[in-house]
Write an enzyme that holds these catalytic residues in place. Structure first.
Site, PDB file in Angstrom:
ATOM      1  NE  ARG A 121      -4.242  -1.830   1.782  1.00 52.02           N
ATOM      2  CZ  ARG A 121      -4.618  -2.683   2.732  1.00 52.02           C
ATOM      3  NH1 ARG A 121      -4.066  -2.625   3.930  1.00 52.02           N
ATOM      4  NH2 ARG A 121      -5.554  -3.578   2.492  1.00 52.02           N
ATOM      5  CE  LYS A 143      -0.423  15.122 -13.191  1.00 54.49           C
ATOM      6  NZ  LYS A 143      -0.850  15.778 -14.444  1.00 54.49           N
ATOM      7  CD  GLU A 185       7.443  17.820 -21.085  1.00 58.80           C
ATOM      8  OE1 GLU A 185       6.989  18.847 -20.542  1.00 58.80           O
ATOM      9  OE2 GLU A 185       6.739  16.835 -21.370  1.00 58.80           O
ATOM     10  CE  LYS A 227       5.978  18.191 -12.924  1.00 57.53           C
ATOM     11  NZ  LYS A 227       6.116  17.018 -13.803  1.00 57.53           N
ATOM     12  CD  GLU A 237      -3.897  18.075 -13.805  1.00 54.90           C
ATOM     13  OE1 GLU A 237      -4.710  17.759 -14.684  1.00 54.90           O
ATOM     14  OE2 GLU A 237      -2.698  17.748 -13.834  1.00 54.90           O
ATOM     15  NE  ARG A 242       1.109  17.765 -11.204  1.00 58.64           N
ATOM     16  CZ  ARG A 242       1.811  16.929 -10.476  1.00 58.64           C
ATOM     17  NH1 ARG A 242       1.627  16.889  -9.166  1.00 58.64           N
ATOM     18  NH2 ARG A 242       2.716  16.147 -11.013  1.00 58.64           N
ATOM     19  CG  ASN A 246      -1.369  18.240 -18.348  1.00 57.28           C
ATOM     20  OD1 ASN A 246      -0.450  17.450 -18.232  1.00 57.28           O
ATOM     21  ND2 ASN A 246      -2.390  18.284 -17.504  1.00 57.28           N
ATOM     22  CG  HIS A 249       1.523  17.144 -22.099  1.00 59.28           C
ATOM     23  ND1 HIS A 249       2.267  18.307 -22.084  1.00 59.28           N
ATOM     24  CD2 HIS A 249       2.318  16.193 -21.527  1.00 59.28           C
ATOM     25  CE1 HIS A 249       3.444  18.066 -21.527  1.00 59.28           C
ATOM     26  NE2 HIS A 249       3.502  16.801 -21.187  1.00 59.28           N
ATOM     27  CG  HIS A 253      -0.792  12.645 -24.218  1.00 63.00           C
ATOM     28  ND1 HIS A 253      -1.323  12.789 -22.957  1.00 63.00           N
ATOM     29  CD2 HIS A 253       0.554  12.637 -24.049  1.00 63.00           C
ATOM     30  CE1 HIS A 253      -0.341  12.879 -22.069  1.00 63.00           C
ATOM     31  NE2 HIS A 253       0.806  12.789 -22.721  1.00 63.00           N
ATOM     32  CG  HIS A 267       6.081  12.351 -23.768  1.00 70.06           C
ATOM     33  ND1 HIS A 267       4.708  12.468 -23.857  1.00 70.06           N
ATOM     34  CD2 HIS A 267       6.457  13.193 -22.770  1.00 70.06           C
ATOM     35  CE1 HIS A 267       4.276  13.322 -22.962  1.00 70.06           C
ATOM     36  NE2 HIS A 267       5.309  13.779 -22.290  1.00 70.06           N
TER      37      HIS A 267
END
Length: 368
Positions: A121, A143, A185, A227, A237, A242, A246, A249, A253, A267
């Site tokens: 966990r 993330k 980035e 960041k 987010e 936040r 993106n 993105h 994506h 990417h």
């Protein structure tokens, strides 16, 4: 050397940016390793370049390293790899207070972090990013995710690392294409809310890509600081702050999905082209000047990143790309927010974008 704190409530940590950090990994990680062994997850390419160095650095601190070496590439961010990593960690009897090391780029960092969020966990993990993209983006902020047949990063968790060690010397072992992909980035932070940094990038990108130490460390440190500030304000987010990270993105994506999440489009290359599309679409609907949009496109093209949809030869139309976007994580009550720009360094989250118009715009870009 730079040490940048990431002030996440309840889970703060430092990002250490230092040439030679991998050779000193054992000493830097010693306060976070409770036992006389540590689990290290990496890929075949990184292992060939850095396994000996990192093993020796831990051994110098009396720490044996146990290694799991995975295939390199985006395909490793999968259910099968996740099961493999979790089973391996359980076999090592990892405990909740142990830290697992993720040595590699964004694929290894995302996969290892997600596995660490699940084992017992939630055990700890240390990020040792070896690509520019991972050093300035994916290793910071917690993330973690894998890809599925439905899209990129759709299954994952927020799980903050205990420490991030970014060694700019690791970039010397990368192909120039990978460094350029990571640069996307970097320049993103300028376009989000720091136009002065975008101007710095325009003037200094060549030095950075050539491996000049001062330019490289400045770019990494400034990106990480940006960041860190954003994720500390909106870790999961929930407020929309936040989401600014993106930029590029949503379009990117979709391009990655259409090219099969393959080496046809890395990417960072997808993000770079996505930022051009975001800028041009912003100009199309009157949010920013066409001159500023083309300034973004010109800079991205100048550093050797993809700047044209037509050149990708994807054999699709705008509707197909739009449909890929409908699997985006930002979907909310059936609507898709977009990161658009009111100018250089003026990114915002738009929640009223006409998807039919986006599809028409993409048709135009495919023919450009």
């Amino acid at each position: 050397m730079a040490v940048i704190p990431v002030a996440i409530a309840g889970a703060p940590y430092d990002v250490v940016i230092e040439e030679g950090a991998l050779a000193r990994a054992g000493a830097l990680c010693r306060p976070f390793v409770r036992k006389d062994s540590v689990a290290v997850i990496t890929d075949e390419n990184v292992a060939a370049a850095w396994r000996e160095t990192v093993t020796a650095s831990f051994a110098a601190q009396g720490i044996a390293s146990q290694w799991l070496v995975l295939p390199a590439g985006e395909a490793t961010k999968s259910w099968d790899s996740l099961v493999r990593v979790v089973d391996w960690l359980l076999g090592l009897e990892i405990e909740r207070k142990d830290n697992v090391v993720a040595l590699g780029g964004g694929v290894i960092g995302d996969l290892t972090g997600f596995a660490a969020s699940m084992v017992k966990r939630g055990c700890g993990f240390i990020q040792m990013p070896t690509t520019l993209l991972a050093q300035v983006d994916s290793s910071v902020g917690g993330k973690t995710a894998i890809n599925t047949a439905m899209g990129k990063n759709l299954v994952g968790a927020f799980h903050q690392p205990s420490l991030v060690l970014a060694d700019p010397l690791s970039l010397d072992t990368l192909p120039l294409r990978d460094v350029r992909a990571g640069y996307a980035e970097v320049v993103k932070y300028g376009l989000i809310d720091d136009p002065e940094f975008f101007f710095w990038c325009e003037a200094n990108a060549a030095r950075l890509l050539a491996g000049e130490a001062e330019a490289r460390e400045h770019a990494i440190a400034r990106s990480v600081a940006a960041k860190a500030r954003i994720v500390a304000a909106d870790e999961k987010e929930t407020t929309g702050v936040r989401a600014l990270l993106n930029l590029g993105h949503t379009f990117g994506h979709a391009l990655e999905a259409q090219t099969g999440f393959s080496d046809r489009l890395l990417h960072g290359e997808g993000v770079a082209l996505g930022m051009i599309l975001a800028a041009r679409y912003s100009a199309r609907i009157g949010l920013m000047s066409g001159q500023d949009a083309e300034r973004v496109a010109a800079h991205i093209a100048a550093v050797g990143l993809p700047a044209s949809l037509k050149a990708l030869d994807m054999n699709c139309d705008g509707q197909t790309l739009k449909n890929h976007m409908l699997h985006d994580k930002k979907m909310d009550a059936g609507t898709l927010p977009f990161l658009l720009m009111r100018g250089l360094g003026q990114t915002f989250l738009a929640k009223d974008v006409d998807l039919a118009d986006v599809a028409a715009f993409l048709d135009e870009e495919l023919a450009r």
